[in-house]
Design a protein around this motif. Structure first.
Motif, PDB file in Angstrom:
ATOM      1  N   ARG A  16      -8.217  -9.813  -4.890  1.00  0.00           N
ATOM      2  CA  ARG A  16      -8.130  -8.725  -5.859  1.00  0.00           C
ATOM      3  C   ARG A  16      -9.067  -7.601  -5.463  1.00  0.00           C
ATOM      4  NH1 ARG A  16      -7.355 -13.224  -9.277  1.00  0.00           N
ATOM      5  NH2 ARG A  16      -9.576 -13.662  -9.142  1.00  0.00           N
ATOM      6  N   TYR A  17      -8.573  -6.377  -5.596  1.00  0.00           N
ATOM      7  CA  TYR A  17      -9.413  -5.178  -5.461  1.00  0.00           C
ATOM      8  C   TYR A  17      -9.400  -4.513  -6.825  1.00  0.00           C
ATOM      9  CZ  TYR A  17      -9.009  -5.510  -0.338  1.00  0.00           C
ATOM     10  OH  TYR A  17      -9.064  -5.911   0.967  1.00  0.00           O
ATOM     11  N   GLY A  18     -10.397  -4.773  -7.654  1.00  0.00           N
ATOM     12  CA  GLY A  18     -10.378  -4.224  -9.015  1.00  0.00           C
ATOM     13  C   GLY A  18      -9.121  -4.679  -9.721  1.00  0.00           C
ATOM     14  N   ALA A  19      -8.329  -3.700 -10.169  1.00  0.00           N
ATOM     15  CA  ALA A  19      -7.117  -4.036 -10.918  1.00  0.00           C
ATOM     16  C   ALA A  19      -5.951  -4.403  -9.987  1.00  0.00           C
ATOM     17  CB  ALA A  19      -6.713  -2.860 -11.798  1.00  0.00           C
ATOM     18  N   VAL A  20      -6.099  -4.108  -8.693  1.00  0.00           N
ATOM     19  CA  VAL A  20      -4.997  -4.375  -7.749  1.00  0.00           C
ATOM     20  C   VAL A  20      -5.095  -5.794  -7.202  1.00  0.00           C
ATOM     21  CG1 VAL A  20      -3.987  -3.724  -5.524  1.00  0.00           C
ATOM     22  CG2 VAL A  20      -4.877  -1.955  -7.051  1.00  0.00           C
ATOM     23  N   THR A  21      -4.005  -6.546  -7.300  1.00  0.00           N
ATOM     24  CA  THR A  21      -3.955  -7.869  -6.685  1.00  0.00           C
ATOM     25  C   THR A  21      -3.198  -7.734  -5.372  1.00  0.00           C
ATOM     26  OG1 THR A  21      -3.981  -8.907  -8.844  1.00  0.00           O
ATOM     27  CG2 THR A  21      -3.291 -10.284  -6.999  1.00  0.00           C
ATOM     28  N   ALA A  22      -3.944  -7.725  -4.264  1.00  0.00           N
ATOM     29  CA  ALA A  22      -3.332  -7.516  -2.945  1.00  0.00           C
ATOM     30  C   ALA A  22      -2.639  -8.785  -2.465  1.00  0.00           C
ATOM     31  CB  ALA A  22      -4.382  -7.063  -1.939  1.00  0.00           C
ATOM     32  N   LEU A  23      -3.197  -9.953  -2.820  1.00  0.00           N
ATOM     33  CA  LEU A  23      -2.577 -11.240  -2.491  1.00  0.00           C
ATOM     34  C   LEU A  23      -2.651 -12.112  -3.726  1.00  0.00           C
ATOM     35  CD1 LEU A  23      -3.908 -12.504   0.972  1.00  0.00           C
ATOM     36  CD2 LEU A  23      -1.628 -11.647   0.455  1.00  0.00           C
ATOM     37  N   GLY A  35       7.411  -6.921   5.112  1.00  0.00           N
ATOM     38  CA  GLY A  35       7.433  -6.387   3.754  1.00  0.00           C
ATOM     39  C   GLY A  35       7.143  -4.909   3.774  1.00  0.00           C
ATOM     40  N   PRO A  36       7.402  -4.230   2.653  1.00  0.00           N
ATOM     41  CA  PRO A  36       7.136  -2.794   2.594  1.00  0.00           C
ATOM     42  C   PRO A  36       5.640  -2.520   2.606  1.00  0.00           C
ATOM     43  CG  PRO A  36       7.790  -3.614   0.437  1.00  0.00           C
ATOM     44  CD  PRO A  36       7.941  -4.760   1.404  1.00  0.00           C
ATOM     45  N   SER A  37       5.294  -1.259   2.781  1.00  0.00           N
ATOM     46  CA  SER A  37       3.897  -0.850   2.772  1.00  0.00           C
ATOM     47  C   SER A  37       3.254  -1.248   1.438  1.00  0.00           C
ATOM     48  CB  SER A  37       3.846   0.665   2.976  1.00  0.00           C
ATOM     49  OG  SER A  37       2.532   1.094   2.902  1.00  0.00           O
ATOM     50  N   GLY A  38       2.059  -1.829   1.506  1.00  0.00           N
ATOM     51  CA  GLY A  38       1.349  -2.198   0.287  1.00  0.00           C
ATOM     52  C   GLY A  38       1.685  -3.581  -0.234  1.00  0.00           C
ATOM     53  N   SER A  39       2.477  -4.357   0.505  1.00  0.00           N
ATOM     54  CA  SER A  39       2.882  -5.680   0.005  1.00  0.00           C
ATOM     55  C   SER A  39       1.862  -6.775   0.313  1.00  0.00           C
ATOM     56  CB  SER A  39       4.264  -6.060   0.551  1.00  0.00           C
ATOM     57  OG  SER A  39       4.273  -6.072   1.960  1.00  0.00           O
ATOM     58  N   GLY A  40       0.789  -6.440   1.047  1.00  0.00           N
ATOM     59  CA  GLY A  40      -0.292  -7.411   1.266  1.00  0.00           C
ATOM     60  C   GLY A  40      -0.329  -8.019   2.654  1.00  0.00           C
ATOM     61  N   LYS A  41       0.455  -7.492   3.586  1.00  0.00           N
ATOM     62  CA  LYS A  41       0.540  -8.075   4.933  1.00  0.00           C
ATOM     63  C   LYS A  41      -0.806  -8.017   5.657  1.00  0.00           C
ATOM     64  CE  LYS A  41       3.692  -5.060   6.257  1.00  0.00           C
ATOM     65  NZ  LYS A  41       3.713  -4.195   5.055  1.00  0.00           N
ATOM     66  N   THR A  42      -1.391  -6.822   5.686  1.00  0.00           N
ATOM     67  CA  THR A  42      -2.668  -6.649   6.388  1.00  0.00           C
ATOM     68  C   THR A  42      -3.773  -7.430   5.702  1.00  0.00           C
ATOM     69  OG1 THR A  42      -2.035  -4.505   7.297  1.00  0.00           O
ATOM     70  CG2 THR A  42      -4.399  -4.930   7.091  1.00  0.00           C
ATOM     71  N   THR A  43      -3.751  -7.460   4.384  1.00  0.00           N
ATOM     72  CA  THR A  43      -4.763  -8.232   3.652  1.00  0.00           C
ATOM     73  C   THR A  43      -4.686  -9.705   4.042  1.00  0.00           C
ATOM     74  OG1 THR A  43      -4.621  -6.667   1.828  1.00  0.00           O
ATOM     75  CG2 THR A  43      -5.646  -8.790   1.351  1.00  0.00           C
ATOM     76  N   ALA A  44      -3.475 -10.241   4.178  1.00  0.00           N
ATOM     77  CA  ALA A  44      -3.318 -11.649   4.570  1.00  0.00           C
ATOM     78  C   ALA A  44      -3.950 -11.897   5.939  1.00  0.00           C
ATOM     79  CB  ALA A  44      -1.843 -12.041   4.558  1.00  0.00           C
TER      80      ALA A  44
END
Ligand code: ADP
Ligand code: MG
Length: 368
Positions: free
Chosen positions: A14-21, A38-47
């Protein structure tokens, strides 16, 4: 070098209110080529970043070769990386760039010379050791980055949109190269892309991501042929989404083709009420009506000539209020001369090729 298994166990970031994964759960087999699509912002890089140790997860566990790596700093996780932002050192020669991970590991001079030569041979850059990065083409630079990522024989290689900056022709050539490296090295690869063609072409399995979750994970063929949801069907390949509704007594109604069909035939084909995915290549020209198929008349709109295949935008003729646009694709051939805009054509498809893709689609029951 043998590949290692990788496990994501209910990883959350989680980044504040955003749940990246969100509860990201995945088992990657040793030596597997796994793609996150997945599309941009779907959490690929975070994974990838939590696996590499650049980002701490808010919860869950990560295992490489069956052992948790949560307590290990990035440099001890033994991962090779080709990230889009992870560029070459501009002030170092090709040789020194590739030798860098070996020097960090304090390898002997002779071993460094031998391993760098082997890595550059694999990416077909033997002879360019003395060049500076600015003296290389984009494709050659990506090859050097690849050699640097694998020179220390990591059991797992992470690649985040590594071909994103290359033009189409070079990208396709590099896709073949990456397949070859994978076959030669045997390492586990986790590859990130937002390009579905690239994912289909390269992967043993694809994890389709949406909003920090896995929407489906399976082989490219299984995902293409049996998408688990509308999201996946629309993300992988082109598709037509049709809507099946309840019709008058004992029938169902297919809105987009203005067709009414018997409940029994629909049940036999495994249809459910709700959204159905119909691939454009499943639509074909028909001469005579078939019992287990839907037929309709359509008018040809835009014609896209794709070489061996022609794609048509068609408008179904029925009750005018329900005339819809669909896409239809076919191979060129003696039986199928290219249609022109404005042509009228009789088309059809097999009921079983319309795949239910709505999670809460209601099953068909015998009574209305
Ligand atoms: P992708 O690689 O699929 O494009 P990312 O993993 O980069 O997606 O991002 C997933 C989500 O997490 C996005 O909503 C993004 O804005 C957010 N995010 C990623 N990194 C950070 C960060 N350092 N701070 C805040 N939000 C972030
Ligand atoms: Mg990304």
């Amino acid at each position: 070098m043998a590949g290692a298994s990788v496990s994501f166990r209910r990883v959350t970031k989680r980044y504040g209110a955003v749940t990246a994964l969100a509860d990201f759960d995945l088992e990657v087999a040793p030596g597997e080529f796994m793609t996150f699509l997945g599309p941009s912002g779907s959490g690929k890089t975070t994974a990838l970043n939590v696996l590499a140790g650049f980002v701490d997860p808010s919860g869950g566990d990560l295992l490489i070769g069956g052992k948790s790596v949560l307590a290990l700093p990035p440099e001890h996780r033994q991962l090779g990386m080709v990230f889009q932002s992870y560029t070459l050192f501009p002030h170092m020669t090709v040789f020194e760039n590739v030798a860098f991970p070996l020097r960090l590991r304090r390898e002997a001079k002779a071993a460094i010379a031998r391993k760098v030569a082997a890595a550059l041979e694999m990416v077909r850059l033997g002879g360019l050791e003395g060049r500076m990065p600015k003296e290389l083409s984009g494709g050659q630079r990506q090859r050097v980055a690849f050699a640097r990522a694998v020179v220390f024989e990591p059991p797992v290689l992470l690649m985040d949109e590594p071909l994103g900056a290359l033009d189409l022709k070079l990208r396709e050539a590099m896709q073949l190269e990456i397949k070859r490296y994978h076959n030669e090295l045997g390492c586990t690869i986790i590859f990130v892309t937002h390009d579905q063609g690239e994912a289909l072409a390269l992967s043993d399995r694809i994890a389709i991501m949406g909003e920090g979750r896995i929407a489906q994970v399976d082989t490219p063929e299984a995902i293409y042929d049996r998408p688990a949801s509308r999201y996946v069907a629309e993300f992988i390949g082109k598709t037509n989404i049709l809507t099946l509704t309840q019709g008058p007594s004992g029938t169902v109604h297919l809105v987009e083709t203005a067709s009414t069909l018997g409940m029994e035939a629909a049940q036999a084909a495994g249809l459910v009420l709700g959204a159905l995915s119909l691939r454009p290549e499943k639509i074909h020209r028909v001469q005579t009506n078939q019992p287990d198929s839907i037929d309709f008349t359509a008018k040809v709109g835009e014609v896209l000539f794709l070489g061996d295949i022609v794609q048509y935008d068609i408008r179904v003729e029925g009750t005018s209020a329900e005339a819809r646009h669909l896409i239809f694709q076919e191979h060129r051939g003696p039986q199928t001369p290219i249609l022109k805009r404005g042509d009228q054509v009789r088309l059809g498809f097999q009921l079983r090729d319309a795949l239910p893709v709505q999670a809460d689609g209601s099953p068909l029951t015998a009574q209305d």
